[in-house]
Design a protein around this motif. Sequence first.
Motif, PDB file in Angstrom:
ATOM      1  N   VAL A   1       1.063  -0.835   0.025  1.00  0.00           N
ATOM      2  CA  VAL A   1       0.207  -0.090  -0.324  1.00  0.00           C
ATOM      3  C   VAL A   1       0.811   1.120  -0.189  1.00  0.00           C
ATOM      4  O   VAL A   1       0.551   1.863  -0.875  1.00  0.00           O
ATOM      5  CB  VAL A   1      -0.897   0.046   1.060  1.00  0.00           C
ATOM      6  N   TRP A   2       2.048   1.167   0.632  1.00  0.00           N
ATOM      7  CA  TRP A   2       2.255   2.468   0.266  1.00  0.00           C
ATOM      8  C   TRP A   2       3.869   1.968   0.848  1.00  0.00           C
ATOM      9  O   TRP A   2       5.005   3.351   1.137  1.00  0.00           O
ATOM     10  CB  TRP A   2       2.086   3.251   2.679  1.00  0.00           C
ATOM     11  N   GLY A   3       4.463   1.311   0.137  1.00  0.00           N
ATOM     12  CA  GLY A   3       5.772   1.052   0.098  1.00  0.00           C
ATOM     13  C   GLY A   3       6.628   0.932   0.840  1.00  0.00           C
ATOM     14  O   GLY A   3       6.345   0.660   2.357  1.00  0.00           O
ATOM     15  N   GLU A   4       7.803   1.928   0.906  1.00  0.00           N
ATOM     16  CA  GLU A   4       8.598   1.881   2.484  1.00  0.00           C
ATOM     17  C   GLU A   4       8.721   2.512   3.288  1.00  0.00           C
ATOM     18  O   GLU A   4       9.019   2.910   3.883  1.00  0.00           O
ATOM     19  CB  GLU A   4      10.625   2.180   1.256  1.00  0.00           C
ATOM     20  N   HIS A   5       7.986   3.457   3.182  1.00  0.00           N
ATOM     21  CA  HIS A   5       7.419   4.607   3.775  1.00  0.00           C
ATOM     22  C   HIS A   5       7.180   3.988   5.615  1.00  0.00           C
ATOM     23  O   HIS A   5       7.067   4.673   6.156  1.00  0.00           O
ATOM     24  CB  HIS A   5       6.449   5.647   3.361  1.00  0.00           C
TER      25      HIS A   5
ATOM     26  N   HIS B   1       4.738  12.694   4.389  1.00  0.00           N
ATOM     27  CA  HIS B   1       3.972  12.015   4.464  1.00  0.00           C
ATOM     28  C   HIS B   1       2.589  11.849   3.847  1.00  0.00           C
ATOM     29  O   HIS B   1       1.710  13.480   3.452  1.00  0.00           O
ATOM     30  CB  HIS B   1       3.296  12.237   6.231  1.00  0.00           C
ATOM     31  N   PRO B   2       1.937  10.889   3.049  1.00  0.00           N
ATOM     32  CA  PRO B   2       0.656  10.915   2.413  1.00  0.00           C
ATOM     33  C   PRO B   2      -0.088  11.644   3.795  1.00  0.00           C
ATOM     34  O   PRO B   2      -0.558  10.990   4.254  1.00  0.00           O
ATOM     35  CB  PRO B   2       0.324   9.482   1.708  1.00  0.00           C
ATOM     36  N   ARG B   3      -1.321  12.726   2.410  1.00  0.00           N
ATOM     37  CA  ARG B   3      -2.958  12.954   3.202  1.00  0.00           C
ATOM     38  C   ARG B   3      -3.557  12.080   3.101  1.00  0.00           C
ATOM     39  O   ARG B   3      -4.144  11.506   1.682  1.00  0.00           O
ATOM     40  CB  ARG B   3      -2.936  14.531   2.486  1.00  0.00           C
TER      41      ARG B   3
ATOM     42  N   ARG C   1       3.845  -1.982  16.106  1.00  0.00           N
ATOM     43  CA  ARG C   1       5.036  -1.656  15.503  1.00  0.00           C
ATOM     44  C   ARG C   1       4.650  -0.814  14.309  1.00  0.00           C
ATOM     45  O   ARG C   1       5.561   0.273  14.052  1.00  0.00           O
ATOM     46  CB  ARG C   1       5.901  -2.532  15.049  1.00  0.00           C
ATOM     47  N   TYR C   2       4.142  -1.315  13.038  1.00  0.00           N
ATOM     48  CA  TYR C   2       3.751  -1.092  11.954  1.00  0.00           C
ATOM     49  C   TYR C   2       2.637  -0.366  11.802  1.00  0.00           C
ATOM     50  O   TYR C   2       1.664  -1.514  12.202  1.00  0.00           O
ATOM     51  CB  TYR C   2       4.270  -2.730  10.787  1.00  0.00           C
ATOM     52  N   SER C   3       2.228   0.628  11.302  1.00  0.00           N
ATOM     53  CA  SER C   3       1.200   1.255  11.478  1.00  0.00           C
ATOM     54  C   SER C   3       0.912   2.706  10.498  1.00  0.00           C
ATOM     55  O   SER C   3       2.227   2.564   9.740  1.00  0.00           O
ATOM     56  CB  SER C   3       0.694   2.192  12.274  1.00  0.00           C
ATOM     57  N   PHE C   4       0.009   2.867   9.874  1.00  0.00           N
ATOM     58  CA  PHE C   4      -0.190   4.020   8.718  1.00  0.00           C
ATOM     59  C   PHE C   4      -0.475   5.066   9.198  1.00  0.00           C
ATOM     60  O   PHE C   4      -0.815   6.382   8.269  1.00  0.00           O
ATOM     61  CB  PHE C   4      -1.429   3.507   8.136  1.00  0.00           C
ATOM     62  N   ASN C   5       0.466   5.314  10.008  1.00  0.00           N
ATOM     63  CA  ASN C   5       0.512   6.927  10.861  1.00  0.00           C
ATOM     64  C   ASN C   5       1.852   7.242  11.894  1.00  0.00           C
ATOM     65  O   ASN C   5       2.331   6.349  12.345  1.00  0.00           O
ATOM     66  CB  ASN C   5      -0.578   7.593  11.386  1.00  0.00           C
ATOM     67  N   PRO C   6       2.458   8.097  11.948  1.00  0.00           N
ATOM     68  CA  PRO C   6       3.441   9.021  13.203  1.00  0.00           C
ATOM     69  C   PRO C   6       3.186   9.646  14.121  1.00  0.00           C
ATOM     70  O   PRO C   6       3.724  10.144  14.623  1.00  0.00           O
ATOM     71  CB  PRO C   6       3.860   9.941  11.476  1.00  0.00           C
TER      72      PRO C   6
END
Length: 239
Positions: free
Chosen positions: A34-38, A64-66, A188-193
């Motif tokens: 979905v987001w690659g290495e990001h 960071h993608p909106r 550990r892995y999520s789609f937000n900072p």
Amino acid sequence: MNRETTNRIRFVIEDLLPPILRDSALFRAAAKLVWGEHIVKLARFRERAPFLTAGEYEDLYRHHPRVHAGTDNSAACIARIVDAIDGTSVCDVGCGTGALLSYIRAANPGLTRLTGVDFVVDDAARLDGLEYVAAKIEALPFADGEFDTVVCTHVIEHVLDYRKAIAELRRIARRRLIIVVPREREYRYSFNPHFNFFPYTHSFLRAVHPVPQTHLCIDIGRDIFYCEEPVQRDLEQAA
């Protein structure tokens, strides 16, 4: 994508997937689709939170993608926020594009001052009648009690020293403080900072301790809506 949709997705990946899977290399590999290495960069960002430089922090947020168009708030949260505005001056700390301020202004035509604050205001909509100030939440360039209502949505979870941030919000609020944060668990892995995670409403109440007598803290569709009247306001009403 709106907030309601992402909250449904969050329910599946945060509550239904077991932690052993959420923290695994398998989930990381799926997330990369979905987001690659990001997705890996976000995990490292959280791990290095106490050591990040201001430049690193700003760089990640610039790239960071909106996910949400306009505002990170759901329609239900927006309705609560605009209904809770008290007084004639409002400051939205972490205003992003300024979309929430436009909702607040439309629902409260008697407002005389609307100010948006973010550490980067490059993508603010610059709507007429709205003032934009570039500043960090931990050091707001305003006087004590300068705004009747202070609003801060989807910001506290991003701030390492969140207690200092909350103290600043309280300092500039004269009549009312409104905060919205996502109700979520840490993996550990999520789609937000995010740095801070509040899985329950009482988790957030611990974060804002001491809580004034007049307050509201409720769950609105996987977001926590918190509203308080500062201690000084409580004292004025009791007098």
